[in-house]
Design an enzyme around this catalytic site. Structure first.
Site, short mmCIF file in Angstrom:
data_model
loop_
_atom_site.label_atom_id
_atom_site.label_comp_id
_atom_site.label_asym_id
_atom_site.label_seq_id
_atom_site.Cartn_x
_atom_site.Cartn_y
_atom_site.Cartn_z
N HIS A 219 -13.78 27.83 25.05
CA HIS A 219 -13.37 29.08 24.59
C HIS A 219 -11.64 28.24 24.53
O HIS A 219 -10.92 28.62 23.35
CB HIS A 219 -13.06 29.94 25.70
N GLU A 220 -11.55 27.27 25.18
CA GLU A 220 -10.76 26.41 24.43
C GLU A 220 -10.78 25.29 23.15
O GLU A 220 -9.38 25.39 23.42
CB GLU A 220 -9.72 25.62 26.04
N HIS B 291 -10.03 27.57 20.41
CA HIS B 291 -8.49 26.65 20.33
C HIS B 291 -7.96 25.47 19.07
O HIS B 291 -7.57 25.76 18.57
CB HIS B 291 -7.30 27.27 21.67
#
Length: 152
Positions: free
Chosen positions: A67-68, A71
């Site tokens: 998820h990170e 980003h």
């Protein structure tokens, strides 16, 4: 798991799922309470919550890392990196990353309840915080307060 191991894991996940290297630093941040991790826009570093690793294990941590990294890679390439952006949601689906991490199971702290009684009018006060009985008096009659009980 220490800082070197997590750095190596993030670099491996980045190459495996995104085909691009992770060129910045990753670390555990003990101050994170309600989130699994965060991507820092200015430094491009990633911070992860160690308690998620302790509680849910490596698989959940890899999901948070993916998820990170969504980003990270979208921001580096100049595309929409925010949760609401279409590019972000499409990349999450492509790498099978969770949009939200699991909820932390809070070990609820025992809430202390302090009871005080006025020595003159016998009015009882129930408080969650301790009262300095030398400084504070009864609001009704200005009498002295005495602690009755402390329940956990």
């Amino acid at each position: 798991m220490d800082e070197k191991e997590i750095q190596r894991l993030v670099e491996e996940v980045s190459l495996q799922y995104f085909g691009m290297p992770f060129l910045h630093k990753v670390k555990f941040n003990s101050r994170l309470r309600t989130t699994g991790g965060r991507y820092l826009l200015k430094s491009h570093n990633v911070e992860l919550n160690y308690r998620y690793y302790e509680m849910y294990g490596k698989e959940e941590l890899i999901g948070i890392i993916k998820h990170e990294l969504c980003h990270y890679h979208l921001h580096i390439t100049g595309r929409g990196y925010k949760h609401r952006d279409r590019d972000f949601r499409e990349l999450l689906k492509k790498v099978d990353a969770p949009r939200f991490c699991k909820r932390m199971i809070n070990e609820e702290k025992e809430k202390k309840i302090y009871k005080y009684e006025c020595m003159e009018c016998l009015l009882q006060y129930v408080r969650r915080r301790q009262i300095n009985t030398k400084r504070y008096v009864c609001g009704k009659c200005k009498g002295k307060l005495k602690p009755i009980s402390k329940t956990s």
